[in-house]
Write a protein that holds these residues in place. Sequence first.
Motif, PDB file in Angstrom:
ATOM      1  N   ASP A   5       0.850  10.566   5.434  1.00  0.00           N
ATOM      2  CA  ASP A   5       1.882   9.938   6.128  1.00  0.00           C
ATOM      3  C   ASP A   5       3.230  10.873   5.636  1.00  0.00           C
ATOM      4  N   THR A  23       9.872   4.353   5.355  1.00  0.00           N
ATOM      5  CA  THR A  23       8.299   4.148   5.506  1.00  0.00           C
ATOM      6  C   THR A  23       8.248   2.861   4.547  1.00  0.00           C
ATOM      7  N   VAL A  52       6.303   3.472   9.754  1.00  0.00           N
ATOM      8  CA  VAL A  52       7.642   4.316   9.634  1.00  0.00           C
ATOM      9  C   VAL A  52       8.709   3.694  10.588  1.00  0.00           C
TER      10      VAL A  52
END
Length: 478
Positions: free
Chosen positions: A359, A327, A59
């Motif tokens: 995520d 991301t 990220v």
Amino acid sequence: MVSESVSPLAPEWLVAPADANGLASLVWPRSASRDNDGMLVIAGARADDLVREFGTPVVVIDEHDARSRAAETLAAFDAAASRHGGSARVYYAGKVFMSADVARWMTAEGLNIDVCSRGELETALAAGTDPARIGFHGNNKSLSELERAVTVGVGTIIVDSAIEIERLDAITRRHGRTQRVLVRVRSGVHADTHSFLATAHEDQKFGFSLAEGEQAAARIRETEHVEFIGLHCHIGSQIFGVAGFRESATRLLEVHARLLESGDVPVLNLGGGFGIAYTSVDDPADIRDLADGIVDAVAEECDRRGIPLPILAFEPGRSIFGPAGVTLYEVGTTKPITVETPSGSAQRLYVSVDGGMSDNARPALYGAQFSARIASRTSSADPALVRVVGMHCESGDIVVDNEYLPGDVTPGDLLAVPSTGAYTVALSSNYNHVPRPPVVAVRDGAARVIIRGEQIEDLLARDAGITRGVPAHHEGEK
Ligand SMILES: *Cc1c(COP(=O)(O)O)cnc(C)c1O
């Protein structure tokens, strides 16, 4: 002209792009661009360099983007309020993304910090945040959490129940400390993504009804050490436009004005919830227009009632931190799936990446839409309708439900999903025993880890059956 590549499987809102390599300006961090190799660059750092150093998924946070949105938000509300002779405060909603560095960025830009758990509170304190600049939320704050907040000197506690008032009364008397509080109310305005509808009785867990809130304020005024400073209302999230805020403020000000008849009410907190662009069809308003629209409406209503403009407080999270995040994943497999449609059959290309709902839970949790681009190159291949999916054992493990990508997307490509700063890392999990990715802040081409990624060892270390050691008799056990 309708492009030949428009898929019958695409939802109506999804526009087939003229260029499936393009970076829609509202969706990506302001610094995002492609270099001469076609490589995605964020705040001066190339995607391939970031991935070489930190792996995938990762990220990436554009520090300047987040900080400038924070500063612009404060400036916009402050300017709007000063035009009416007032002032504004902005609290960064820490639940969106909390880390020590981010707490420091926000306070350095002049914002305060909202927290809603012991963990968020301790992170803000460990970052060196002045406790007076912290707001503490939550519908079920424990006695020990409240005690910690009162004794460290948290600036504002947002009271959410009658029980909490009695807890605070007891704690403040025991410690001989004064605690300022806001009373959270349900204004009856329920904001939806694109519209709002008024409901007489909101059937949800937060806050008091307006009538109960007035009584709660009266009860607080009877206590010795709990100081009522105003009403608070948060109408929802990912809201476009000012109508919901105006309506909510109007309803709050009626109670606010009555409370002024029997004491001071210096603050009015209207919460957060400003929407951002997740795809190129989302069109959020400029923060200055939102600030003007909301503050002008409050000032007008105060004028009408002949009351002074209170200090206005706001609590944006998503609109400050969401657009700053991207991301990066690596494509592992692709698979064309044939789907029957009323007019024959059509293909959807499934693109699997090395992360997913662990995520970014938002698509699985709320059906949230995102967008994506190949980060590691541009391509002139015809756009194909894709669904970007994760590596988890669930068919609902979707990262980007609907997107057009160059049809030659292939294993080894880096894939970038923008607007992942808010509510992704914060909601991440270890589902399927997947380690959570690192979070890296980028600024002027330099990257540094702000939350380290987990390793498999971190997961094994929590498993008592492993750390205890393998029992000697295990081999022969039946
Ligand atoms: C979640 C939350 C916010 C922030 O909402 P955004 O949509 O991220 O701006 C602000 N205030 C309260 C009380 C919240 O629960």
